[in-house]
Scaffold this motif. Sequence first.
Motif, PDB file in Angstrom:
ATOM      1  N   ILE A  95       0.745  -1.151   0.144  1.00 26.10           N
ATOM      2  CA  ILE A  95       0.342   0.281  -0.152  1.00 26.10           C
ATOM      3  C   ILE A  95       0.672   1.536   0.366  1.00 26.10           C
ATOM      4  N   GLU A  96       2.103   1.100   0.550  1.00 21.59           N
ATOM      5  CA  GLU A  96       3.270   2.602   1.469  1.00 21.59           C
ATOM      6  C   GLU A  96       3.599   3.259  -0.312  1.00 21.59           C
ATOM      7  N   PHE A  97       4.360   1.817  -0.285  1.00 14.94           N
ATOM      8  CA  PHE A  97       5.184   1.838  -1.589  1.00 14.94           C
ATOM      9  C   PHE A  97       4.796   1.832  -3.076  1.00 14.94           C
ATOM     10  N   GLN A  98       4.160   0.667  -3.079  1.00 20.40           N
ATOM     11  CA  GLN A  98       4.124   0.137  -4.857  1.00 20.40           C
ATOM     12  C   GLN A  98       2.436   0.908  -4.598  1.00 20.40           C
ATOM     13  N   LEU A  99       1.400   1.198  -4.053  1.00 21.52           N
ATOM     14  CA  LEU A  99       1.183   1.911  -4.554  1.00 21.52           C
ATOM     15  C   LEU A  99       0.834   3.754  -4.189  1.00 21.52           C
ATOM     16  N   LYS A 100       0.402   4.287  -2.842  1.00 25.57           N
ATOM     17  CA  LYS A 100       0.847   5.551  -2.688  1.00 25.57           C
ATOM     18  C   LYS A 100       1.887   6.270  -3.154  1.00 25.57           C
ATOM     19  N   GLY A 101       3.076   5.422  -3.054  1.00 25.77           N
ATOM     20  CA  GLY A 101       3.958   5.978  -3.280  1.00 25.77           C
ATOM     21  C   GLY A 101       4.601   6.074  -5.590  1.00 25.77           C
ATOM     22  N   ARG A 102       3.207   4.942  -5.763  1.00 21.64           N
ATOM     23  CA  ARG A 102       3.485   5.011  -7.522  1.00 21.64           C
ATOM     24  C   ARG A 102       2.366   6.576  -7.692  1.00 21.64           C
ATOM     25  N   GLY A 103       1.606   6.847  -6.561  1.00 20.67           N
ATOM     26  CA  GLY A 103       1.104   7.864  -7.439  1.00 20.67           C
ATOM     27  C   GLY A 103      -0.718   7.254  -7.052  1.00 20.67           C
ATOM     28  N   VAL A 119       3.615 -12.476  -1.798  1.00 17.45           N
ATOM     29  CA  VAL A 119       2.279 -12.603  -2.309  1.00 17.45           C
ATOM     30  C   VAL A 119       2.054 -11.036  -2.672  1.00 17.45           C
ATOM     31  N   TYR A 120       2.711 -10.144  -1.721  1.00 18.19           N
ATOM     32  CA  TYR A 120       2.744  -8.373  -1.874  1.00 18.19           C
ATOM     33  C   TYR A 120       3.624  -7.478  -2.821  1.00 18.19           C
ATOM     34  N   GLU A 121       4.853  -8.885  -3.660  1.00  9.90           N
ATOM     35  CA  GLU A 121       5.583  -7.551  -4.503  1.00  9.90           C
ATOM     36  C   GLU A 121       4.825  -7.312  -5.606  1.00  9.90           C
ATOM     37  N   ASP A 122       5.305  -6.782  -5.737  1.00 11.38           N
ATOM     38  CA  ASP A 122       4.752  -5.646  -7.143  1.00 11.38           C
ATOM     39  C   ASP A 122       4.782  -6.129  -9.117  1.00 11.38           C
ATOM     40  N   ARG A 123       4.834  -8.324  -8.392  1.00 11.31           N
ATOM     41  CA  ARG A 123       4.541  -7.743 -10.034  1.00 11.31           C
ATOM     42  C   ARG A 123       3.925  -8.980 -10.416  1.00 11.31           C
ATOM     43  N   PRO A 124       3.428  -9.588 -11.670  1.00 11.03           N
ATOM     44  CA  PRO A 124       2.903 -10.915 -11.632  1.00 11.03           C
ATOM     45  C   PRO A 124       2.946 -12.162 -11.077  1.00 11.03           C
ATOM     46  N   LEU A 125       2.316 -12.808 -10.442  1.00 16.95           N
ATOM     47  CA  LEU A 125       2.879 -14.552 -10.495  1.00 16.95           C
ATOM     48  C   LEU A 125       2.386 -14.965 -10.890  1.00 16.95           C
ATOM     49  N   PRO A 126       3.284 -17.012 -11.216  1.00 20.00           N
ATOM     50  CA  PRO A 126       2.288 -18.014 -12.040  1.00 20.00           C
ATOM     51  C   PRO A 126       1.640 -18.320 -10.677  1.00 20.00           C
ATOM     52  N   ILE A 127      -0.112 -18.912 -11.958  1.00 23.38           N
ATOM     53  CA  ILE A 127      -0.623 -19.473 -10.818  1.00 23.38           C
ATOM     54  C   ILE A 127      -1.429 -20.685 -11.809  1.00 23.38           C
ATOM     55  N   GLY A 128      -0.225 -20.867 -12.971  1.00 25.42           N
ATOM     56  CA  GLY A 128      -0.597 -22.133 -13.210  1.00 25.42           C
ATOM     57  C   GLY A 128      -0.786 -22.322 -15.178  1.00 25.42           C
ATOM     58  N   LYS A 129      -0.255 -23.154 -16.292  1.00 18.97           N
ATOM     59  CA  LYS A 129      -0.213 -23.227 -17.148  1.00 18.97           C
ATOM     60  C   LYS A 129       0.182 -22.051 -18.504  1.00 18.97           C
ATOM     61  N   ASP A 130       1.230 -21.551 -17.456  1.00 18.77           N
ATOM     62  CA  ASP A 130       1.102 -19.786 -18.177  1.00 18.77           C
ATOM     63  C   ASP A 130       0.529 -18.513 -18.221  1.00 18.77           C
ATOM     64  N   GLN A 131      -0.379 -18.648 -17.017  1.00 23.88           N
ATOM     65  CA  GLN A 131      -1.644 -17.753 -16.272  1.00 23.88           C
ATOM     66  C   GLN A 131      -1.028 -17.128 -15.338  1.00 23.88           C
ATOM     67  N   THR A 132      -1.003 -16.162 -15.012  1.00 27.39           N
ATOM     68  CA  THR A 132      -0.355 -15.252 -14.037  1.00 27.39           C
ATOM     69  C   THR A 132      -0.972 -14.503 -13.383  1.00 27.39           C
ATOM     70  N   ILE A 133      -0.971 -13.658 -12.271  1.00 31.93           N
ATOM     71  CA  ILE A 133      -1.835 -12.778 -11.156  1.00 31.93           C
ATOM     72  C   ILE A 133      -1.628 -11.610 -11.585  1.00 31.93           C
ATOM     73  N   SER A 134      -2.340 -10.694 -11.716  1.00 30.75           N
ATOM     74  CA  SER A 134      -1.516  -9.337 -11.853  1.00 30.75           C
ATOM     75  C   SER A 134      -0.896  -8.542 -11.011  1.00 30.75           C
ATOM     76  N   GLN A 135       0.007  -7.354 -11.183  1.00 29.81           N
ATOM     77  CA  GLN A 135       0.486  -6.825 -10.500  1.00 29.81           C
ATOM     78  C   GLN A 135       0.134  -5.799  -9.538  1.00 29.81           C
ATOM     79  N   PRO A 136      -0.574  -5.610  -8.536  1.00 31.20           N
ATOM     80  CA  PRO A 136      -1.311  -5.084  -7.500  1.00 31.20           C
ATOM     81  C   PRO A 136      -0.958  -3.400  -7.869  1.00 31.20           C
ATOM     82  N   TYR A 137       0.455  -3.184  -8.789  1.00 29.32           N
ATOM     83  CA  TYR A 137      -0.202  -1.724  -8.697  1.00 29.32           C
ATOM     84  C   TYR A 137      -1.166  -0.999 -10.568  1.00 29.32           C
ATOM     85  N   ILE A 138      -1.303  -2.570 -11.851  1.00 35.00           N
ATOM     86  CA  ILE A 138      -1.967  -2.333 -12.546  1.00 35.00           C
ATOM     87  C   ILE A 138      -3.462  -2.554 -12.085  1.00 35.00           C
TER      88      ILE A 138
END
Length: 214
Positions: free
Chosen positions: A8-16, A43-62
């Motif tokens: 919340i503080e660095f990846q979101l508020k910190g980026r506007g 979990v709380y890193e600002d990047r997509p993460l694999p969820i299986g079969k070449d699919q990902t969960i989106s990064q929190p910032y986007i």
Amino acid sequence: MSTKKDMIEFQLKGRGISDAGVLQAMEEVDRSLFVPDEYQDKVYEDRPLPIGKDQTISQPYIVAYMAEQLHLQKDEKVLEVGTGCGYNAAVVSRLVNKVYSVEIIEWLADLAKENLAKTNYDNITTKHGDGYSGWKEEAPFDAILLTAAPPSIPKPLKDQLKIGGRLLAPVGRLNQKLVLLYKTGEDEFEEKTLLPVRFVPMTGRADKGGSYGK
């Protein structure tokens, strides 16, 4: 290891990201419910993460950025095209009255239902299908959000948007841009390009050279 507070503080508020409702939704929705066990320490890193079969969960910032750009209101009905693991739908559901979400990949649609059931949020309806056609039975929508990129925005989605509504989508194949449409009349739109992005391509009819509205 990043914490939710760091997110919340660095990846979101910190980026506007400044919308109080969006920040609250990002804090409320537990991203760990949507991430496989082997990635729980990320979990709380600002990047997509694999969820299986070449699919990902989106990064929190986007996720936060797209929600903020739509200026969602509590009484609105939203269509999401591309449910994925359900995380984005969960965040958007905290900001609006009702979310309808379509996922073309059957196992992902099933996974999203399982994940969303863990949240106990009761204002999200999902289905397996081709999001190119939208969800005509529930139209019109106040806002439409795409999480996969078509070559151009499908006309059925533009048709299912209320006048005064907003549609946000990544558009393009090789060089994608995030586009925000405002529907100003029955077949009239104002378009704003926000930023370059990289999303998975929209498949199904969108990938078969269908007819697209400009």
